[in-house]
Design an enzyme around this catalytic site. Structure first.
Site, PDB file in Angstrom:
ATOM      1  N   LYS A 135       0.912  -1.295   0.012  1.00  0.00           N
ATOM      2  CA  LYS A 135       0.011   0.139  -0.094  1.00  0.00           C
ATOM      3  C   LYS A 135       0.919   1.321   0.079  1.00  0.00           C
ATOM      4  O   LYS A 135       0.650   2.104  -0.807  1.00  0.00           O
ATOM      5  CB  LYS A 135      -1.046  -0.187   1.217  1.00  0.00           C
ATOM      6  CG  LYS A 135      -1.530   1.411   1.311  1.00  0.00           C
ATOM      7  CD  LYS A 135      -2.629   1.139   2.654  1.00  0.00           C
ATOM      8  CE  LYS A 135      -1.612   1.872   3.903  1.00  0.00           C
ATOM      9  NZ  LYS A 135      -1.827   3.025   4.212  1.00  0.00           N
ATOM     10  N   ASN A 136       1.868   1.187   0.941  1.00  0.00           N
ATOM     11  CA  ASN A 136       2.579   2.600   0.994  1.00  0.00           C
ATOM     12  C   ASN A 136       3.525   2.851  -0.095  1.00  0.00           C
ATOM     13  O   ASN A 136       3.700   3.893  -0.558  1.00  0.00           O
ATOM     14  CB  ASN A 136       3.417   2.552   2.363  1.00  0.00           C
ATOM     15  CG  ASN A 136       2.670   2.463   3.611  1.00  0.00           C
ATOM     16  OD1 ASN A 136       1.471   3.120   3.685  1.00  0.00           O
ATOM     17  ND2 ASN A 136       3.088   2.134   4.763  1.00  0.00           N
ATOM     18  N   CYS A 164      -4.883   8.319   9.475  1.00  0.00           N
ATOM     19  CA  CYS A 164      -5.343   7.746  10.905  1.00  0.00           C
ATOM     20  C   CYS A 164      -4.791   8.780  12.022  1.00  0.00           C
ATOM     21  O   CYS A 164      -4.046   9.524  11.787  1.00  0.00           O
ATOM     22  CB  CYS A 164      -4.480   6.585  10.871  1.00  0.00           C
ATOM     23  SG  CYS A 164      -5.033   4.958  10.145  1.00  0.00           S
ATOM     24  N   ARG A 209       1.644  14.320  12.785  1.00  0.00           N
ATOM     25  CA  ARG A 209       2.270  13.818  11.773  1.00  0.00           C
ATOM     26  C   ARG A 209       2.507  15.336  10.758  1.00  0.00           C
ATOM     27  O   ARG A 209       1.958  15.051   9.687  1.00  0.00           O
ATOM     28  CB  ARG A 209       2.030  12.869  11.071  1.00  0.00           C
ATOM     29  CG  ARG A 209       1.774  11.385  12.100  1.00  0.00           C
ATOM     30  CD  ARG A 209       1.939  10.165  11.084  1.00  0.00           C
ATOM     31  NE  ARG A 209       0.308   9.911  10.780  1.00  0.00           N
ATOM     32  CZ  ARG A 209      -0.029   9.010  10.072  1.00  0.00           C
ATOM     33  NH1 ARG A 209       1.006   8.014   9.833  1.00  0.00           N
ATOM     34  NH2 ARG A 209      -1.381   8.863   9.794  1.00  0.00           N
ATOM     35  N   ASP A 229       4.532   0.077  12.344  1.00  0.00           N
ATOM     36  CA  ASP A 229       3.231  -0.497  11.763  1.00  0.00           C
ATOM     37  C   ASP A 229       2.991  -1.843  11.967  1.00  0.00           C
ATOM     38  O   ASP A 229       1.993  -2.431  11.504  1.00  0.00           O
ATOM     39  CB  ASP A 229       3.122  -0.432  10.248  1.00  0.00           C
ATOM     40  CG  ASP A 229       2.708   1.327   9.757  1.00  0.00           C
ATOM     41  OD1 ASP A 229       2.502   1.861  10.580  1.00  0.00           O
ATOM     42  OD2 ASP A 229       3.036   1.511   8.444  1.00  0.00           O
ATOM     43  N   ARG A 282      -8.518  -0.070   4.497  1.00  0.00           N
ATOM     44  CA  ARG A 282      -7.585   1.102   3.891  1.00  0.00           C
ATOM     45  C   ARG A 282      -6.340   0.338   3.804  1.00  0.00           C
ATOM     46  O   ARG A 282      -5.456   0.769   3.037  1.00  0.00           O
ATOM     47  CB  ARG A 282      -7.326   2.176   4.888  1.00  0.00           C
ATOM     48  CG  ARG A 282      -8.667   3.326   4.923  1.00  0.00           C
ATOM     49  CD  ARG A 282      -8.201   4.408   5.926  1.00  0.00           C
ATOM     50  NE  ARG A 282      -7.116   4.904   5.523  1.00  0.00           N
ATOM     51  CZ  ARG A 282      -5.840   5.229   6.310  1.00  0.00           C
ATOM     52  NH1 ARG A 282      -5.866   5.024   7.673  1.00  0.00           N
ATOM     53  NH2 ARG A 282      -4.701   5.778   5.733  1.00  0.00           N
TER      54      ARG A 282
END
Length: 422
Positions: A22-23, A118, A123, A309, A401
């Site tokens: 995903k990232n 999230c 951040r 994560d 997500r």
């Protein structure tokens, strides 16, 4: 609203295919903005965040087609018509800020809303902005938007030294530097596999990049970039998550497509806890060695350290370990929101600031729980697999997500799990 119902039922065994990262994909997609030629991404994950990035790029005038059941993304930015990334889309996902560097580099101007994502702590995007300012960008923050302009229509090479490692800022600066005039050096750059994957894709498009995977990346700007076809790297966070299934439940699972280099520090912690991890010709095979999991201490760190994560998922495992484990969260200051939900399942956890002390119990109990963020949601599913009775995980829109077809993948290993509407 959907929920996930899990019934704990002992050891699980089978094979789980691991999706593209995903990232990585969320970073590769904005790279289309750097060129007027097509960019094709294979091994794309099928997730709501990918759909959000698709909507964002399409709102700018890019063409995005989802092919082969979503596993292939065909992108083209030959006719960008809008240079404003609106709040209504950007607020849904923090990675939206990654359109800023490419648009500024290619077109010399952009307006991008400050992002969402999230709720796991502050951040800020200040490192992104400082990097672009070092390359000559003029920035104005007003009304919740970053108004950016490159004097003369083009950024210029610069030495950018980040005060600490930031994956997103490294990605934004890396993309922007590919079309800057002159040479850019990124110091204290992030070393994550997703950075390496982005650099490889950009190099296929004609970028001149050296040093990805180290803390210093050098980019020699070029006048234009072309098209490319690129396979998205395996998702190391999904990989690590499913490696925990046999660790917490017993049994043996082969994670198809996984490689040890993506999760080396994580695999070392599993070995210390009493979990065997071995490379096969298809992926990684994982099984508990003997008896109960042993307590271990975990400190999150930028790659190649233990991933933040995977901290929530690791905590779920350590809730059933023999002994006391201490988890230190060094990346985000508000990332233990899953702890109270695990406590509802019988876990013994004490949180003090950025440290959680976990005293293992022999068995968790099923309970109604609520997901607070993406990784917390899957940690509660893992806990439910190892618990007595039924666990209902609510607010699973977070889960969608970052994890595709969770129920299908776990059922293939014998799990009793289903999606329900409440």
């Amino acid at each position: 609203m959907d929920s996930i119902l899990v019934r704990g039922n002992g050891a699980l065994s089978g094979a789980i295919p691991i999706a593209g990262a995903k990232n990585a994909c969320l970073t590769l997609m904005p790279a289309t903005l750097l060129s007027d030629e097509p960019l094709t991404l294979t091994n794309a994950p099928r997730l709501s965040d990918i759909r959000t990035m698709t909507q964002l790029l399409q709102s700018l005038g890019a063409e995005v087609a989802s092919l082969q059941d979503g596993l292939v993304l065909a992108l083209s930015s030959h006719s960008i018509t809008n240079f404003r990334a609106d709040y209504d889309i950007v607020r849904k996902m923090r990675a939206s800020i990654l359109v800023l560097g490419p648009m500024l580099a290619r077109y010399g101007h952009a307006e991008v809303s400050l992002p969402g994502g999230c709720a796991i702590g502050a951040r800020p995007v200040d490192l992104h902005l400082k990097a672009l300012e070092a390359m000559g960008a003029e920035l104005d923050l007003r009304d919740g938007y970053v108004h950016a302009r490159a004097p003369g229509g083009r950024l210029k090479g610069a030495v950018v030294e980040f005060p600490f490692v930031s994956v997103g800022a490294t990605e934004n600066a890396l993309m922007a530097a590919t079309l800057a005039r002159g040479t850019t050096v990124l110091k204290t750059a992030a070393r994550e596999p997703e950075i390496v994957d982005l650099a490889r894709c950009l190099r296929k498009m004609g970028a001149k990049i050296d040093g990805e995977g180290t803390s210093t990346i050098t980019i020699e700007g070029v006048d234009r970039l072309g098209g490319a076809t690129h396979q998205v790297v395996t998702d190391r966070i999904e990989l690590g998550t499913y490696m925990l299934v046999p660790a917490i439940c017993g049994g043996e699972v082969e994670c198809i497509g996984g490689t040890l280099d993506l999760v080396e520090s994580f695999a070392e912690k599993l070995d210390e806890a009493g979990v065997s991890v071995s490379q096969t010709n298809r992926g990684l095979k994982v099984a508990r060695k003997n008896g109960r999991i042993r307590a271990v201490d975990v400190t999150t760190a930028p790659f190649p350290g233990f991933p933040t994560d995977l901290q929530a998922q690791m905590m779920a495992l350590l809730c059933t370990a023999d002994g006391v484990s201490v988890l230190e969260e060094k990346i985000f200051e508000n990332r233990f929101m899953h702890a109270p939900e695990l406590i509802r399942m019988g876990a013994r956890i004490e949180v003090h600031g950025g440290t959680a002390r976990v005293t293992g119990v022999e068995r968790l109990r099923g309970a109604p729980v609520m997901a607070t963020d993406l990784r917390a949601s899957v940690s509660l599913i893992l806990a439910g697999l190892a618990a007595e009775g039924e666990t209902v995980v609510r607010r699973v829109y977070h889960l969608d997500r970052g994890y595709e077809r969770v129920e299908e993948k776990l059922r293939a290993c014998g799990a009793h799990i289903e999606r329900i509407s409440e």
